[in-house]
Structure formats: C-alpha cells, structure tokens
Design a protein around this motif. Structure first.
Motif, PDB file in Angstrom:
ATOM      1  N   SER A   1       0.833  -1.187   0.000  1.00  0.00           N
ATOM      2  CA  SER A   1       0.000   0.000   0.000  1.00  0.00           C
ATOM      3  C   SER A   1       0.875   1.246   0.000  1.00  0.00           C
ATOM      4  O   SER A   1       2.057   1.203   0.324  1.00  0.00           O
ATOM      5  CB  SER A   1      -0.909   0.013   1.219  1.00  0.00           C
ATOM      6  OG  SER A   1      -0.151   0.289   2.383  1.00  0.00           O
TER       7      SER A   1
ATOM      8  N   ALA B   1       0.642   3.789   2.023  1.00  0.00           N
ATOM      9  CA  ALA B   1       1.050   4.134   3.390  1.00  0.00           C
ATOM     10  C   ALA B   1       2.268   3.328   3.830  1.00  0.00           C
ATOM     11  O   ALA B   1       3.130   3.838   4.546  1.00  0.00           O
ATOM     12  CB  ALA B   1      -0.109   3.934   4.360  1.00  0.00           C
TER      13      ALA B   1
ATOM     14  N   GLU C   1      -5.702   6.265   2.668  1.00  0.00           N
ATOM     15  CA  GLU C   1      -4.861   5.716   3.724  1.00  0.00           C
ATOM     16  C   GLU C   1      -4.217   6.860   4.512  1.00  0.00           C
ATOM     17  O   GLU C   1      -4.182   7.998   4.046  1.00  0.00           O
ATOM     18  CB  GLU C   1      -3.752   4.841   3.129  1.00  0.00           C
ATOM     19  CG  GLU C   1      -4.249   3.545   2.544  1.00  0.00           C
ATOM     20  CD  GLU C   1      -3.082   2.673   2.134  1.00  0.00           C
ATOM     21  OE1 GLU C   1      -2.682   1.822   2.944  1.00  0.00           O
ATOM     22  OE2 GLU C   1      -2.571   2.875   1.022  1.00  0.00           O
ATOM     23  N   THR C   2      -3.695   6.537   5.684  1.00  0.00           N
ATOM     24  CA  THR C   2      -3.000   7.537   6.489  1.00  0.00           C
ATOM     25  C   THR C   2      -1.636   7.016   6.906  1.00  0.00           C
ATOM     26  O   THR C   2      -1.390   5.805   6.938  1.00  0.00           O
ATOM     27  CB  THR C   2      -3.799   7.910   7.753  1.00  0.00           C
ATOM     28  OG1 THR C   2      -3.995   6.740   8.547  1.00  0.00           O
ATOM     29  CG2 THR C   2      -5.140   8.543   7.389  1.00  0.00           C
TER      30      THR C   2
END
Length: 173
Positions: free
Chosen positions: A34, A36, A145-146
């Motif tokens: 991903s 992130a 996402e974060t």
C-alpha cells in the motif's frame, strides 16, 4: 482461548508485514502493498513557536512503484494545517501558498519539506510548541490511507516567509 490466540498469531505470520508508519525506511519491505507502507519520513522536525504559526519539515520517501499524493495533514497542536509550496508572485516575489492537489512523492523518489520551500503549515496555535517536545502528525493520502509520524520540536529563527492573499502576516517559521 490459548488455541485461538495461537491460531491468530499463526495466521498473522502469513499476512503481509505491516510496519508502523513512523518506522525508518529500512524496516519497510520493498514489496509494500500500500501507499502508506511505501511512505516514510526522515529528519522530521517541528519549529518551536509561542503562538500563531509554525511548520513541520523533513524528507518524505516513497519506496513504492507508484507516485503517492499527500492531500492533507492533521495534528492535535493546531486547529488548521495546510500543505504549502513556494511560488513566484506576479511581482516576482517568492511567496508561500497552499498547494493545489497536495504533495506528490514520485515512485522511488523523495520530496523535501524545508524552510523556504514545501512544508506543512500549522496555523492558529493557541498553545506554545516548545523545543524538546515531540509533535505527532497524521498525513492523509489520496487513496484514503493515512501515515503517522512524530517530529521533535526545535528552535529555528529563519525562513520568515510572506503569503499569498489569505496570509497577510509574517509567519515566523
């Protein structure tokens, strides 16, 4: 209960590794699944400030195969956080303004956040940010996402920029 815990741990071992977003880049797999997981920050720091405005700096690294776009940031120390860039005004003066579309970190590349350049702006500070403290930030990526990281607070007296339109006071960051 013990069997369920053991089974849970065994199954977790088969899933892709997840590392805390604040971990050094060296701990991330080159096969990150991903955005992130592909994004890290090094040399992060926050400018100490008594009130008003401050900023956070560092180097964002993208170890993935696709560009990553940071669209916003939040922190508990500031009610208003913006992603800023340096641009030339109509009069030829270099000014800071909110960046349209966010920060793009190229695949396999990095983006410097630095005084006088791109940075994350903290506005409306009601409490001091004191050298020696640590501030936690969460970046939101274009895919939702974060990524969270900590940035130690340091004294810094340079980069007193001016701002386009809505930012009429000197920032002091």
């Amino acid at each position: 209960g013990v069997f369920a815990l053991a089974a849970s741990l065994a199954l977790t071992g088969c899933s892709p590794a997840t590392t805390p977003a604040a971990a050094p880049a060296a701990e991330h797999s080159s096969e990150a699944s991903s955005a992130a997981e592909s994004l890290t920050i090094t040399d992060a720091w926050t400018k100490a400030a008594d009130s008003g405005m401050s900023a956070v700096f560092g180097v964002l690294h993208n170890d993935g195969d696709s560009d990553i776009t940071v669209v916003s940031a939040v922190t508990e120390v500031s009610p208003m956080v913006e992603l800023h860039e340096t641009v030339e005004s109509a009069t030829g003066e270099m000014v800071m303004q909110q960046i349209d579309g966010g920060f793009v970190i190229p695949a396999g590349g990095s983006l410097n956040l630095e005084p006088g350049g791109n940075h994350i702006m903290l506005m409306g500070l009601s409490n001091p940010i004191v050298a020696g403290d640590t501030v936690t930030f969460t970046l939101e990526l274009a895919d939702g996402e974060t990524m969270t990281f900590d940035a130690p607070v340091k004294d810094f007296s340079g980069a007193n920029e001016t701002y386009q339109e809505e930012h009429t006071e000197e920032s002091g960051h």
